[in-house]
Design an enzyme around this catalytic site. Structure first.
Site, PDB file in Angstrom:
ATOM      1  N   TYR A   1       0.852  -1.187   0.000  1.00 48.68           N
ATOM      2  CA  TYR A   1       0.000   0.000   0.000  1.00 48.68           C
ATOM      3  C   TYR A   1       0.886   1.234   0.000  1.00 48.68           C
ATOM      4  O   TYR A   1       1.857   1.287  -0.736  1.00 48.68           O
ATOM      5  CB  TYR A   1      -0.970  -0.062   1.187  1.00 48.68           C
ATOM      6  CG  TYR A   1      -2.148   0.852   1.025  1.00 48.68           C
ATOM      7  CD1 TYR A   1      -2.981   0.746  -0.087  1.00 48.68           C
ATOM      8  CD2 TYR A   1      -2.436   1.830   1.964  1.00 48.68           C
ATOM      9  CE1 TYR A   1      -4.061   1.590  -0.259  1.00 48.68           C
ATOM     10  CE2 TYR A   1      -3.523   2.681   1.809  1.00 48.68           C
ATOM     11  CZ  TYR A   1      -4.324   2.554   0.690  1.00 48.68           C
ATOM     12  OH  TYR A   1      -5.391   3.397   0.525  1.00 48.68           O
TER      13      TYR A   1
ATOM     14  N   LYS B   1     -20.567 -20.440  -8.531  1.00 51.26           N
ATOM     15  CA  LYS B   1     -19.936 -20.291  -9.847  1.00 51.26           C
ATOM     16  C   LYS B   1     -18.487 -19.844  -9.689  1.00 51.26           C
ATOM     17  O   LYS B   1     -17.588 -20.332 -10.389  1.00 51.26           O
ATOM     18  CB  LYS B   1     -20.716 -19.258 -10.662  1.00 51.26           C
ATOM     19  CG  LYS B   1     -20.443 -19.312 -12.141  1.00 51.26           C
ATOM     20  CD  LYS B   1     -21.294 -20.356 -12.811  1.00 51.26           C
ATOM     21  CE  LYS B   1     -21.185 -20.274 -14.313  1.00 51.26           C
ATOM     22  NZ  LYS B   1     -22.170 -21.123 -14.997  1.00 51.26           N
TER      23      LYS B   1
END
Length: 761
Positions: free
Chosen positions: A40, A95
Site C-alpha cells: 500500500y 460459480k
C-alpha cells in the site's frame, strides 16, 4: 437421503464454519512493515503511475488478467426463477468456486438490483475496468439476449452468458459424438427442441452452425410447437418457427432423431420415446428433474443414447465442462471477446477428448471400471484432469486465428505446461518420460496381469503407445478381465504354469540352475521356481524375449525383490542394487534415495547410490542437484552418520567433480535456497534448486518418502531399481494404475537407453 436432511445439510454447508463459499486470499507477503509499505502506501503509487501512463500495464501490475466477474440480477436462477439478486448470491458464489477449482480463475460475484436492460448494461460497463472477463448468469430471456449483445459490442473484454452458451457448447459436443456413434449425419436428422428460453435458442443456433438444417428443427414452448402462424412471437422464437403441420410435443416427437429438452421435468412419456426414429438421441437436460428419467428412457428403448443434466446418470451435460476453460483460454490471450469461432473450437475439443483413453483417476472418481467412448460416454466427465490443458489451448488458438487475441501464444508446449501447473494435474517430467517412451516402444512384462488394476495399466500402456504389454498370469482370468474392460487388442498372454509353456520352463530352468548350482539350487528346484511368474518373467527379460518387467502389485516387496536379485545381474561396476522414488512435489520433481533396498549403506555405497540416481535424473530430462542429508550441517557434529555422509561427499567431489552434489546438510537448508545461500555461501548447492535427496539410511529415506506422499499428496513414481543390468522394477504393494503406467514408461525408456549404449559400444 430424505429431503429434510438434504435441506439441513445444504444450509449447514453454506453457513458453517463461516458464511459463504469463497474468500479473498493475499498473493504477496504481508508479515512486515516493509511488506505493507510495498503493498500500500507509499509503494503502491509506483504501479499506479505506470498504469496511468499506459492502461495496458494494469495487466502487468494487478490481478485484472485473471479476474472474472460473475454477474446476475437473479431473474432466472437455476430452476428457482425470479428470486432477486440477494437470493441469487449463493449460486454466484458457487460459480466463482467452480471457476477457481477447475481453471484457477479468480472471481468476484456481483449481484445487481436492476431488471431494466439499460440500467443493467450501464452498471456492468461502469465496473468492467476491474475485470479481465464478464460471465453473465441467470438473467431471464429475452432480456438476456439484448444484454449480452450490447455488452459484447461495447466492451473490449470477453463477455459470455453461460446459461445460453455453456449448455449449447457442451450439448453440441455430446450431439456430435452421439451422431457419430449412431452413424447419422447432422444435416439429415430431425431435431425437436423443447424449450424456447436463452439456453434453447443458443443451443439450436449452435447445432445449425454444426450443420443441422433449419427446416429439420421443430421448437416447442409451453404452448406447444412454435409455428409461423402464431401471433406475438419474440424475435428469437420467430427465428425457429415452423410451417409444418404439427401442434404438440407428442406430434413433433414422431419419427424424430434427436430430442433436446431444456424445459421442465417429466413432459416426455415412454410412448413419445417409442414413436421416435431408430437409434434416437435424447438429451433431457431440465433440472433437477429431466424431461424423462434416465432409467425409464433406457428401459423403454435399448437403442437410445441418453444424456441428462444430472451427475448420477451417464452423459451429464454439465456447464462446468465449458465456462472455466473457455474463459481460461480467452484470458490467456487477452481476447477482446468470446466469438463463434471460440465456441465452436470448444465443441470440437470436448468431442475429441471423449474419444481419448480415460485416465484411471477419472474412473476412480466416478466409480467406473473403465470409461470408454460409446453410448454411455459421449462427453468428458467434469473431473477429467485433461480438460485444463486440452480445452483452453483450443480456445486460445481460435481467438488468435479469428483476430481477437491481443497477446498471442508463441510456445504452445510451455502454455500447456503452465495450464497443468495451475491445476496441479500432471507433470512436465512425466510427460517427457511418456513422450520418450512413445518414440520407440518396448516389450514390457506385466507379471500380475490377472489383477484388474494391473490389466488396466497394461491397457493404458498399449492405448497410449507407451509400450508393448506382455501379460503374465492365469489366462482365463486375463481374458475375462479384458472383456470386462473392453481391452480388445491382440496382445501376448502367457500362463507359466500351463503345458504349453513346458518347453520354455525347462529351458529357463536349465539356464537358471547353471548360474545358481553352486549356491544350493538343484535342477528340480529350478524347474519348480520357473512355474512362479516372477522367476519366469525375469528369465524372459534375461533371454531377450522381453525388454523389461514390472511386478510387485499383489505381493510384499521383499518376496518380489528376491527372484529379481537372484536372476538379474548387476550392471558393470555396481556394488549394490539400490532404489529411488521420484516424488512430484509442489517444489518440483524430487528423487529420494535409497527408499527400499539398502538398510545402512556405507560411504562408498552412498556415493554409488548418488551416482546411479543422478544418471536416472538425467534420463528424466533433469539436471541433478544433489543434497546428501543428515541431522547436521558441514561438520557440525562428529557422529558416525554425519561422518559417513561427509566421506561420501568427498568421494563424489573427487570422482565426479562435474556433478552438483554437497553435504552433509539438513533438509531445511537443502530445500531453502535463500537460507542455504545466507548460511553456507561456499556450498556447491548455492543458487541451485535441489532435486535429488540422498539419505544416510533406508529408515530415514522410507519414512520421509511415505510422509511426503501421504501428507502432501505428492504423486510418486517408484521405487525405481538402480544398478541392475536389465529394466526390471518392483512396484509398491497395491500401486495405483497411474503409478504402474509411469513405471512401465520408466522401464521402456530404460530399455531405450541401454539399447543406445550397446549400439555405441
Amino acid at each position: 437421503m430424505s429431503e429434510s436432511r438434504k435441506r439441513r445439510e445444504a444450509l449447514l454447508y453454506h453457513a458453517k464454519p463461516s458464511p459463504g463459499k469463497i474468500s479473498v486470499v493475499p498473493t504477496k507477503k504481508y508479515a512486515t512493515q516493509h511488506d505493507l509499505s510495498l503493498a500500500y502506501s507509499p509503494g503502491v503509487a509506483e504501479p499506479c503511475l505506470e498504469i496511468a501512463k499506459n492502461k495496458e500495464n494494469v495487466y502487468r501490475y494487478t490481478a485484472k488478467g485473471n479476474l472474472v466477474a460473475v454477474i446476475s440480477n437473479g431473474t432466472a436462477v437455476l430452476g428457482l426463477g425470479d428470486i432477486g439478486p440477494e437470493a441469487s448470491k449463493p449460486v454466484m458464489e458457487g460459480k466463482g468456486l467452480l471457476f477457481k477449482i477447475f481453471a484457477d480463475i479468480d472471481v468476484f460475484d456481483i449481484e445487481v438490483d436492476a431488471t431494466d436492460i439499460d440500467k443493467f448494461v450501464e452498471t456492468v460497463k461502469a465496473i468492467a475496468p476491474t475485470f479481465g472477463g464478464i460471465n453473465l448468469e441467470d438473467i431471464k430471456a429475452p432480456e438476456a439476449f439484448e444484454i449480452e449483445r450490447r455488452l459484447k459490442e461495447e466492451l473490449d473484454i470477453p463477455v459470455m452468458h453461460d446459461d445460453q452458451h455453456g449448455t449449447a457448447i457442451i450439448s453440441a459436443a455430446a450431439l456430435k459424438n452421439a451422431l457419430e456413434i449412431n452413424g447419422k449425419n447432422i444435416e439429415d436428422v430431425q431435431i425437436v427442441v423443447n424449450g424456447a428460453g436463452a439456453a434453447a435458442i443458443s443451443c439450436t443456433r449452435l447445432y445449425l452452425a454444426l450443420g443441422a438444417k433449419r427446416e429439420n428443427v421443430i421448437m416447442c414452448d409451453s404452448k406447444g410447437v412454435i409455428r409461423k402462424s402464431r401471433e406475438n412471437l419474440t424475435e428469437q422464437k420467430a427465428e425457429f418457427a415452423t410451417d409444418r403441420d404439427v401442434d404438440s410435443l407428442e406430434e413433433a416427437m414422431n419419427n424424430a432423431d434427436v430430442f433436446i429438452g431444456l424445459s421442465k421435468g417429466n413432459v416426455v412419456s415412454p410412448e413419445m420415446l417409442l414413436s421416435m426414429a431408430k437409434n434416437p438421441i435424447v438429451f433431457a437436460m431440465a433440472n433437477p428433474e429431466p424431461e424423462i428419467s434416465y432409467d425409464l428412457a433406457v428401459a423403454t428403448r435399448d437403442d437410445i443414447i441418453m444424456a441428462t443434466g444430472r451427475s448420477d446418470n451417464p452423459n451429464q451435460v454439465n456447464n462446468v465442462l465449458g465456462f472455466p476453460f473457455i474463459f481460461r483460454g480467452a484470458l490467456d490471450v487477452r481476447a477482446t471477446k468470446i466469438n463463434e469461432e471460440m465456441k465452436m473450437a470448444a465443441v470440437h475439443a470436448l468431442a475429441d477428448l471423449a474419444k481419448k483413453s480415460v485416465p484411471e483417476q477419472v474412473n476412480i472418481v466416478y466409480d467406473e471400471i473403465s470409461l470408454s467412448f460409446g453410448k454411455e460416454y459421449i462427453i468428458p466427465k467434469p473431473f477429467d484432469p485433461r480438460l485444463i490443458y486440452e480445452i483452453p489451448p483450443a480456445i486460445a488458438k481460435a481467438a488468435m486465428d479469428s483476430g481477437v487475441a491481443q497477446q498471442p501464444i508463441e510456445d504452445w508446449d510451455r502454455y500447456r505446461d503452465s495450464l497443468m501447473d495451475r491445476s496441479g494435474s500432471g507433470s512436465k517430467e512425466v510427460r517427457i518420460l511418456h513422450n520418450r517412451a512413445r518414440t520407440n516402444p518396448k516389450k514390457i512384462i506385466f507379471a500380475e496381469a490377472d489383477h484388474l488394476d494391473v490389466l488396466k495399466a497394461a491397457q493404458r500402456v498399449y492405448d497410449e503407445k507407451i509400450g508393448i504389454p506382455i501379460l503374465l498370469g492365469n489366462k482365463e482370468i486375463i481374458l475375462e478381465l479384458k472383456q470386462e474392460l473392453g481391452f480388445e487388442a491382440d496382445v501376448t498372454i502367457i500362463d507359466p504354469k500351463t503345458p504349453e509353456e513346458k518347453e520354455r520352463r525347462l529351458r529357463f530352468a536349465e539356464k537358471f540352475w547353471k548360474t545358481r548350482q553352486r549356491k544350493g539350487i538343484t535342477l528340480l528346484e529350478a524347474q519348480k521356481w520357473m512355474r512362479e511368474r516372477n522367476y519366469f518373467a525375469a528369465m524372459m527379460v534375461n533371454e531377450g524375449e522381453a525388454d523389461g518387467l514390472i511386478t510387485g502389485y499383489s505381493r510384499p516387496y521383499p518376496s518380489v525383490v528376491k527372484p529379481i536379485l537372484e536372476l538379474i545381474e548387476k550392471d558393470r561396476g555396481v556394488l549394490k542394487v539400490a532404489a529411488t522414488n521420484l516424488l512430484l512435489t509442489k517444489q518440483g520433481p524430487m528423487f529420494l534415495s535409497d527408499t527400499t533396498i539398502n538398510i545402512n549403506p556405507n560411504a562408498k555405497e552412498l556415493a554409488k547410490i548418488t551416482h546411479y540416481t543422478s544418471i536416472l535424473a538425467r534420463m528424466f530430462g533433469m539436471k541433478p542437484n544433489v543434497a546428501m542429508l543428515s541431522f547436521s550441517n558441514f561438520g557440525s557434529t562428529k557422529s558416525e552418520t554425519s561422518v559417513k555422509i561427509r566421506e561420501a561427499v568427498e568421494y563424489m567431489h573427487e570422482h565426479y567433480p562435474d556433478l552438483v552434489v554437497d553435504g552433509e546438510i539438513q533438509a531445511d537448508f537443502a530445500l531453502n535456497e535463500e537460507l542455504l545461500s545466507k548460511e553456507f555461501s561456499f556450498s556447491k548447492l548455492k543458487g541451485k534448486k535441489v532435486n535429488v535427496l540422498i539419505f544416510p539410511n533406508l529408515e530415514s529415506a522410507n519414512i520421509t518418502y511415505k510422509l511426503m506422499k501421504q501428507v502432501n499428496g505428492a504423486e510418486s513414481i517408484g521405487p525405481i531399481l538402480l544398478g541392475l543390468s536389465k529394466p526390471v522394477h518392483v512396484l509398491q504393494l497395491d500401486a495405483s494404475v497411474d503409478e504402474m503406467v509411469n513405471m512401465a514408461a520408466v522401464a521402456v525408456v530404460d530399455a531405450q537407453e541401454r539399447e543406445k549404449r550397446n549400439l555405441n559400444n
